[in-house]
Design an enzyme around this catalytic site. Structure first.
Site: not given
Ligand code: GLA
Length: 726
Positions: A363, A475, A531, A545, A611
Site C-alpha cells: 500500500d 486511491d 459507483d 476505511d 489465530e
Molecule cells: C486511504 C485508503 C487506505 C490506504 C490509505 C493510504 O485512506 O482508503 O486504504 O490506502 O489511503 O494512504
C-alpha cells in the site's frame, strides 16, 4: 423485439422480462411519459391522463384553447426549463440570444439492434436494443437525442441524453440530466445512501414531500456523503413487496438526484451531472453526452437488488476479472502503514502464503520520499530512501513465496514536495492569486488537461511494465476544490469538474486496456467513489476505511442495495480495531469480510498459532464458498438500522441448491429471547441439510417457519450456517 413502435398511435413501448416503459409523442410533438412499471401486456396507458381544466397552469401557444393541457401537469419524458413546466427540469440552456428556454418536440426515432455507447464515458454493455428519440428545439438550433438501452433479460433500462448544437453561435448548457422519470400517481418514499468518511452508504428513507429533495455531491467525486443511487419506492414497500424504482448513475464526479412532489401530487425524479458549478459551452457542431442512468423496476428491495447485482456483474464490470475468482489478498496498510521495511514485508508475505492467501498488496509509502503523507505523490518510482534494495528485490522475494504482487497508487494527486510538482506547478487545479485548499497535504492534478493525463499514464505504465505487478489499488484521497484549469478560457471554467472526470475515465480506460491482466481495485479514502462509473473499469472497490466488522455491517448492508458483494473490498484487520478501538472475535471479522472481495490487512506475524489456524480455515471456507457468495443471490434478512441486536444475511445459489446464512450479534443479552429468523430464497419443496447442526429441514419450513439460532455469548459473536439440498 423489446422495443415496439405502434404506427397507428405513435406509442413507443420498451419491454423487459418483467417491466414495461411507455412514451408517446402527441400531435404537437410533445413527448409524454405514459408508464413505467410492471409488465402490462399491450395496454396503452394514455387513458390515465384525461384531464379537465388544469387551473392556472399555462398552455403552449398552439394549444391555447385547450385548458386541459399544460406542460406543467403532463408526465414528460424529458422536461426542459422556461416554457411552462415549473417542476424540476431535465435540461436548462442559455441560447445564443441569451434566452433561457427550451421547447423540444419529437422529430423521429430509431430502433437499433445493439446497445449504444457514450463517447468518453462508461456505459453498460451486453445483449440489448437501443431506442434513440430525436427532438428539435422550436427556435434555437438545438437537437436533443434521448437514448434508451433495453436489457430485456436483465430487466434494466438505461438512459442517456445528447445535446447537439447545429447553429452558428455557442449555446450554454446549464443543466443536462441523464434521465427524468415522472410517477404521476401514488405515494412515494426516497431511499438514499448517505454517510461520511468511515461511514459510507448508510440506509436512509424519507417520504417525498411537496418540495425538492436533493441528493448530490459537489466534491469532485461521487463522495462518501451521498451515493449516485436512489430508489423511489411505494410508501408501504419492504424487502419483499411494493413498487421500487432504482436510478443509478454511472458517473464518478459531481452528481445530483432531485425528487419533487408537485401540486398535482405527481412525483418527478431527475438525475445527472450536478448543475452546481457546472456550465458547458456547446460550440457550433458540438455534442454533449450525459453519463448513463441505469433504471430498474422491481417488486420489493430484494428483487431490485438482485437485478442490479446481476447487471453490475454482467453488464457493467468487464475484463478478465469481473466474474473470475478474486485472489484473497493481504494489504500492508494497517499491517505496517508507512513503516515499509523489506524484511518485515517479506515476512508478511511468507506468513500470508502459509495461510493460503494469494496476493500481497504494497500500500501507500513505497515511492520517493513517501515516509509520511506530506511528500511523494506524483513520483511513481521507488527510491533507496524507501526501499534500499529497490522495488524489484521486494517483488521477487514476495513472488518467491508464491504470492502475486500488487501495489497502491494515487494517480490523480500530487504533493508540493515532489519532483512532479516542482517541474509542473501549474498542473494542479488552483485559481491564480488564491492559495489552494489542501486535503491530506495534497493537491489535485488537472485531469481536464490531456498532457497531464498522458504524463501520468506514462509513469504508471512504466511502473507496471518494469515490474511484475498483478494488481493495482487506485486511491483518491481528497475532494476537489479550487476547480479551475490554467489552460481553459474564462467561459469554460464551468466545464472543469466534468472534464476532470472524463480525464479520469480516459486514464482508467488506457491503463485497463493496456494491462488487461492486471486486477484494478478502486478506492477513495475508503468508499468515497463507489459507483457504477468506476465499476465499469474496476471490478472491486475498497468499501470503507472503517475495517471494524461492526460498523461494516451497516456499510455493507447499505452498499448491497445497489452493488453486488463481489464489488465490495472487505478485509479482516487487527484488534483493537485501528479506527474504533473495538475488539471483535476473529471469527466475526472473517464472516463479515468474506461477504465481500475478501482479504486481510493486519500484521500476520503478530498472531498466535491458533489465530493463524483460524485464518487458514477462513481462507479455505471463502474459496470453497466464493461462487455462492459472489455469484449467488444476496438476501438481507433484517435491517441493521432497526437495531434488533443482530444482523443477518444470506447467499443462495442461482439453482437454490446451496445457501450460506451469516449472523452477527451486536448486542448480546442475558436471558435472551431466542433468535428466530425466517430464511429466504430456498426451494420450498426441497430438503436442506444444515452442516453446522446436521439437521434436515424443508425449504418451506426454514422460510415459513424459520430457524432458531443457537444462543451465542461474548462480544459480537457470529454464526454461519451452510445449507445444501439433499
Ligand atoms: C486511504 C485508503 C487506505 C490506504 C490509505 C493510504 O485512506 O482508503 O486504504 O490506502 O489511503 O494512504
Amino acid at each position: 423485439m423489446s422495443i415496439h413502435f405502434d404506427e397507428k398511435t405513435g406509442r413507443l413501448t420498451l419491454s423487459t422480462a418483467h417491466s414495461c416503459y411507455q412514451m408517446k409523442a402527441d400531435e404537437d410533438g410533445f413527448l409524454w411519459h405514459l408508464y413505467y412499471g410492471k409488465s402490462a401486456g399491450a395496454q396503452d396507458f394514455s387513458y390515465q391522463y384525461v384531464r379537465s381544466d388544469v387551473g392556472f397552469s399555462g398552455q403552449p401557444y398552439e394549444r391555447k384553447a385547450d385548458r386541459s393541457f399544460s406542460l406543467d401537469t403532463i408526465p414528460q419524458e424529458y422536461p426542459s426549463f422556461g416554457v411552462g413546466d415549473y417542476r424540476l427540469s431535465g435540461l436548462e440552456v442559455t441560447n445564443a440570444d441569451g434566452s433561457r428556454c427550451a421547447d423540444f418536440r419529437y422529430v423521429s426515432h430509431e430502433i437499433r439492434p445493439d446497445k449504444y455507447t457514450l463517447p468518453g464515458l462508461p456505459s453498460s454493455y451486453g445483449e440489448a436494443e437501443t431506442l434513440v428519440v430525436t427532438l428539435r428545439e422550436v427556435a434555437s438550433p438545438l437537437l436533443l437525442r434521448l437514448y434508451y438501452g433495453v436489457f430485456e433479460e436483465a430487466d434494466v433500462i438505461t438512459r442517456a441524453a445528447e445535446v447537439v448544437n447545429e447553429g452558428e453561435g455557442t449555446i450554454v448548457l446549464d443543466r443536462v440530466s441523464s434521465a427524468s422519470l415522472d410517477l404521476p400517481f401514488g405515494k412515494w418514499d426516497l431511499v438514499h445512501f448517505y454517510g461520511r468518511h468511515c461511514m459510507e452508504r448508510q440506509f436512509g428513507r424519507a417520504p417525498i414531500g411537496h418540495y425538492i429533495t436533493e441528493i448530490s455531491s459537489g466534491r469532485g467525486a461521487s463522495s462518501h456523503q451521498h451515493n449516485p443511487f436512489v430508489i423511489l419506492c411505494d410508501r408501504e414497500a419492504n424487502e419483499d413487496l411494493g413498487d421500487c424504482y432504482g436510478m443509478m448513475l454511472a458517473y464518478s464526479g459531481n452528481f445530483e438526484a432531485k425528487a419533487e412532489r408537485d401540486q398535482m401530487d405527481s412525483v418527478r425524479l431527475t438525475m445527472g451531472v450536478a448543475s452546481k458549478g457546472f456550465s458547458w459551452n456547446l460550440a457550433p457542431g458540438e455534442s454533449f453526452f450525459t453519463p448513463e442512468a441505469i433504471l430498474c423496476h422491481a417488486e420489493g428491495f430484494t428483487e431490485l437488488s438482485h437485478r442490479y447485482h446481476r447487471f453490475i456483474r454482467h453488464n457493467v464490470t468487464r475484463g478478465k476479472w469481473h466474474l473470475a475468482h478474486r485472489p484473497v489478498l493481504v494489504n500492508s496498510w494497517e499491517a505496517a502503514y508507512f513503516d515499509l521495511e523489506e524484511e518485515r514485508l517479506v515476512t508478511l508475505a511468507k506468513e500470508a502464503a502459509e495461510l493460503g492467501i494469494e496476493l500481497f498488496v504494497l500500500d501507500d509509502g513505497w515511492f520517493q520520499h513517501r515516509k509520511d503523507d506530506n511528500a511523494g505523490l506524483g513520483d511513481w518510482f521507488c527510491t533507496p530512501d524507501r526501499l534500499p534494495n529497490g522495488l524489484s528485490s521486494l517483488i521477487s522475494r514476495v513472488r518467491a513465496t508464491g504470492l502475486a504482487f500488487g501495489i497502491w497508487i494515487e494517480p490523480e494527486m500530487v504533493n508540493e514536495d515532489s519532483d512532479l510538482y516542482r517541474a509542473h506547478p501549474d498542473w494542479v487545479l488552483s485559481v491564480p492569486g488564491r492559495k489552494p485548499t489542501v486535503g491530506r497535504n495534497q493537491l489535485v492534478l488537472d485531469f481536464s488537461r490531456k498532457e497531464v493525463v498522458d504524463a501520468i499514464f506514462e509513469a504508471i505504465a512504466k511502473l507496471i511494465r518494469e515490474n511484475e505487478i498483478s494488481y493495482i489499488k487506485w486511491d483518491m484521497n481528497r475532494s476537489l476544490a479550487d476547480v479551475y484549469s490554467r489552460v481553459l478560457p474564462v467561459e469554460k471554467q464551468g466545464e472543469v469538474g466534468h472534464r476532470y472526470v472524463l480525464g479520469v475515465y480516459d486514464l482508467l480506460n488506457r491503463l485497463t486496456s493496456t494491462f488487461p491482466d492486471v486486477l484494478f481495485e478502486g478506492c477513495a479514502g475508503g468508499g468515497g467513489r463507489f459507483d457504477a462509473g468506476m465499476l465499469s473499469y474496476v471490478p472491486q472497490i475498497w468499501c470503507s476505511d472503517d475495517s471494524d466488522a461492526i460498523p461494516r455491517l451497516r456499510i455493507q448492508h447499505g452498499t448491497s442495495f445497489g452493488y453486488p458483494v463481489s464489488t465490495m473490498g472487505a478485509h479482516v484487520s487487527a484488534v483493537p480495531n485501528h479506527q474504533t478501538g473495538r475488539t471483535t472475535p476473529l471469527d466475526t471479522r472473517g464472516v463479515v469480510a468474506m461477504s465481500g472481495a475478501f482479504g486481510y490487512e493486519l500484521d500476520l506475524a503478530k498472531l498466535s498459532k491458533a489465530e493463524k489456524e483460524e485464518i487458514r480455515e477462513q481462507v479455505r471456507t471463502f474459496k470453497q464458498d466464493e461462487e455462492l457468495i459472489h455469484g449467488g443471490l444476496y438476501y438481507r434478512l433484517n435491517n441493521p438500522f432497526h437495531k434488533e441486536g443482530y444482523v443477518a444475511w444470506e447467499f443462495v445459489s442461482e439453482d437454490r441448491g446451496k445457501a450460506l446464512v451469516s449472523l452477527v450479534v451486536d448486542v448480546v443479552q442475558a436471558n435472551t429471547i431466542p433468535l428466530h429468523i425466517r430464511l429466504k430464497g430456498l426451494d420450498p419443496e426441497a430438503v436442506y441439510r444444515i452442516e453446522e447442526d446436521e439437521g434436515k429441514y424443508t425449504g418451506a419450513a426454514l422460510m415459513y417457519g424459520g430457524y432458531s439460532f443457537p444462543r451465542v455469548l461474548g462480544d459480537y459473536p457470529s454464526v454461519q450456517l451452510h445449507l445444501e439440498r439433499v
